[in-house]
Design an enzyme around this catalytic site. Sequence first.
Site, PDB file in Angstrom:
ATOM      1  N   GLY A  13     -20.653   5.079  40.029  1.00 41.56           N
ATOM      2  CA  GLY A  13     -21.445   4.574  38.889  1.00 41.56           C
ATOM      3  C   GLY A  13     -21.738   5.655  37.824  1.00 41.56           C
ATOM      4  CG  ASP A  64     -18.658  -4.248  44.474  1.00 42.73           C
ATOM      5  OD1 ASP A  64     -19.860  -3.561  44.624  1.00 42.73           O
ATOM      6  OD2 ASP A  64     -18.707  -5.471  44.668  1.00 42.73           O
ATOM      7  CE1 TYR A 156     -33.580   0.392  41.907  1.00 44.87           C
ATOM      8  CE2 TYR A 156     -35.826   1.075  42.058  1.00 44.87           C
ATOM      9  CZ  TYR A 156     -34.542   1.432  41.478  1.00 44.87           C
ATOM     10  OH  TYR A 156     -34.017   2.572  40.814  1.00 44.87           O
ATOM     11  CB  ALA A 158     -36.863  -2.508  50.583  1.00 46.76           C
ATOM     12  CE  LYS A 160     -32.263   3.079  44.285  1.00 50.20           C
ATOM     13  NZ  LYS A 160     -30.959   3.622  43.961  1.00 50.20           N
ATOM     14  CB  ILE A 189     -34.544   8.213  34.163  1.00 46.26           C
ATOM     15  CG1 ILE A 189     -34.991   9.131  35.387  1.00 46.26           C
ATOM     16  CG2 ILE A 189     -33.492   9.176  33.302  1.00 46.26           C
ATOM     17  CD1 ILE A 189     -35.798  10.399  35.076  1.00 46.26           C
TER      18      ILE A 189
HETATM   19  P1  NAP Z   1     -27.530   2.276  34.801  1.00 50.04           P
HETATM   20  O1  NAP Z   1     -27.685   2.907  33.718  1.00 50.04           O
HETATM   21  O2  NAP Z   1     -27.766   0.867  35.048  1.00 50.04           O
HETATM   22  O3  NAP Z   1     -26.069   2.398  35.194  1.00 50.04           O
HETATM   23  C1  NAP Z   1     -25.798   2.039  36.592  1.00 50.04           C
HETATM   24  C2  NAP Z   1     -24.259   2.685  36.841  1.00 50.04           C
HETATM   25  O4  NAP Z   1     -23.923   2.201  38.062  1.00 50.04           O
HETATM   26  C3  NAP Z   1     -23.247   2.175  35.977  1.00 50.04           C
HETATM   27  O5  NAP Z   1     -22.290   3.010  35.797  1.00 50.04           O
HETATM   28  C4  NAP Z   1     -22.702   0.769  36.601  1.00 50.04           C
HETATM   29  O6  NAP Z   1     -21.292   0.497  36.498  1.00 50.04           O
HETATM   30  C5  NAP Z   1     -22.645   1.347  38.208  1.00 50.04           C
HETATM   31  N1  NAP Z   1     -22.865   0.394  39.176  1.00 50.04           N
HETATM   32  C6  NAP Z   1     -23.668  -0.721  39.426  1.00 50.04           C
HETATM   33  N2  NAP Z   1     -23.526  -1.380  40.415  1.00 50.04           N
HETATM   34  C7  NAP Z   1     -22.356  -1.029  40.912  1.00 50.04           C
HETATM   35  C8  NAP Z   1     -21.441  -1.312  41.806  1.00 50.04           C
HETATM   36  N3  NAP Z   1     -21.652  -2.251  42.726  1.00 50.04           N
HETATM   37  N4  NAP Z   1     -20.245  -0.690  41.959  1.00 50.04           N
HETATM   38  C9  NAP Z   1     -19.902   0.526  41.361  1.00 50.04           C
HETATM   39  N5  NAP Z   1     -20.518   0.989  40.392  1.00 50.04           N
HETATM   40  C10 NAP Z   1     -21.846   0.293  39.978  1.00 50.04           C
HETATM   41  O7  NAP Z   1     -28.335   2.962  35.905  1.00 50.04           O
HETATM   42  P2  NAP Z   1     -29.163   4.429  35.885  1.00 50.04           P
HETATM   43  O8  NAP Z   1     -30.406   4.025  35.486  1.00 50.04           O
HETATM   44  O9  NAP Z   1     -28.199   5.479  35.261  1.00 50.04           O
HETATM   45  O10 NAP Z   1     -29.390   4.689  37.587  1.00 50.04           O
HETATM   46  C11 NAP Z   1     -28.316   5.515  38.404  1.00 50.04           C
HETATM   47  C12 NAP Z   1     -29.112   5.503  39.821  1.00 50.04           C
HETATM   48  O11 NAP Z   1     -30.380   6.160  39.663  1.00 50.04           O
HETATM   49  C13 NAP Z   1     -29.372   4.321  40.495  1.00 50.04           C
HETATM   50  O12 NAP Z   1     -29.010   4.036  41.694  1.00 50.04           O
HETATM   51  C14 NAP Z   1     -30.712   3.923  40.324  1.00 50.04           C
HETATM   52  O13 NAP Z   1     -31.391   3.041  41.082  1.00 50.04           O
HETATM   53  C15 NAP Z   1     -31.233   5.399  40.116  1.00 50.04           C
HETATM   54  N6  NAP Z   1     -32.918   5.415  39.482  1.00 50.04           N
HETATM   55  C16 NAP Z   1     -32.976   4.984  38.278  1.00 50.04           C
HETATM   56  C17 NAP Z   1     -34.003   5.408  37.523  1.00 50.04           C
HETATM   57  C18 NAP Z   1     -34.246   5.057  36.158  1.00 50.04           C
HETATM   58  O14 NAP Z   1     -35.479   5.103  35.671  1.00 50.04           O
HETATM   59  N7  NAP Z   1     -33.022   4.667  35.313  1.00 50.04           N
HETATM   60  C19 NAP Z   1     -35.255   5.720  38.524  1.00 50.04           C
HETATM   61  C20 NAP Z   1     -34.829   6.031  39.541  1.00 50.04           C
HETATM   62  C21 NAP Z   1     -33.755   5.889  40.303  1.00 50.04           C
HETATM   63  P3  NAP Z   1     -20.759  -0.657  35.087  1.00 50.04           P
HETATM   64  O15 NAP Z   1     -21.021   0.308  33.967  1.00 50.04           O
HETATM   65  O16 NAP Z   1     -19.367  -0.600  35.440  1.00 50.04           O
HETATM   66  O17 NAP Z   1     -21.737  -1.533  35.247  1.00 50.04           O
END
Ligand code: NAP
Length: 248
Positions: A13, A64, A156, A158, A160, A189
């Site tokens: 991702g 995926d 979510y 659960a 994490k 973030i």
């Molecule tokens: P984001 O901006 O929504 O980006 C998600 C990324 O994951 C995208 O590149 C997406 O690909 C990819 N993705 C989603 N489902 C996928 C799948 N089934 N297979 C392959 N790729 C997949 O999310 P983010 O905020 O950067 O979050 C990244 C990680 O950090 C996540 O695990 C999230 O739970 C964790 N996190 C985020 C925050 C926050 O505040 N943002 C806080 C705590 C933890 P596409 O572009 O092709 O859709």
Amino acid sequence: MKLLENKVALITGASRGIGEAIALKFAQQGANVAFTYLSSEERAKAQEEKLSALGVKAKAYKSDAGDYAAAEQLAADVMKEFGTIDICVNNAGISRDNLLLRMTPEQWDEVMQANLKSVYNLTKQVIKPMMKARSGSIINLSSVVGVKGNAGQGSYAASKAGIIGFTKSIAAELGSRNIRCNAIAPGFIETDMTHYLKDGGAEKWFSGIPLARFGKPEEIADVALFLACDMSSYVTGQVISACGGMSM
Ligand code: NAP
């Protein structure tokens, strides 16, 4: 000498958000980067070009993360193209927030598959080359919500929290092979995932964040870099909170 010179990193991702920032940071530090996306084809291609322009090898794979067979194929493809996997960042994730009364079984399953099963899927693959090399760093993206819980985020949270249990177990299982496994627990973030939090003003959230702001993807990438490189060679089984103090 760059911190990740000649290392191979596989990041899920990395077309957007935190994964995108981690891939860029790793490439700036000399790592060759294989990364995945699911639907953002154009952004993934642009990312591949941006990373390659830094003089490292970079390749985007449409895969995926929730699909076990796809993870098996991905690891095989990356091994063929890059020769090894030194660092694995399980970053891909989604949220389908809803109060429990309204949460459907489908919503629950979708989140578990993309967020938790995905970590099992790819970790199981990358430990093979890592065991052979007797070296490796696995970094899993958990969340402050996995530590504290949050109303409306049962599935979510659960998923994490599950990542934290998995991370500690793998660290215990594979430490003797010099494979480290750690988790990062970010707070809010600024990415597409949290965009909706800004509706009506981001400031309303700041009272619960000692640093009184959202974090930037680059600030999580800095933590990932620390965990990926030899500066954390005696760190395993840990959850590093990068949440502006939210989890205190
Ligand atoms: P984001 O901006 O929504 O980006 C998600 C990324 O994951 C995208 O590149 C997406 O690909 C990819 N993705 C989603 N489902 C996928 C799948 N089934 N297979 C392959 N790729 C997949 O999310 P983010 O905020 O950067 O979050 C990244 C990680 O950090 C996540 O695990 C999230 O739970 C964790 N996190 C985020 C925050 C926050 O505040 N943002 C806080 C705590 C933890 P596409 O572009 O092709 O859709």
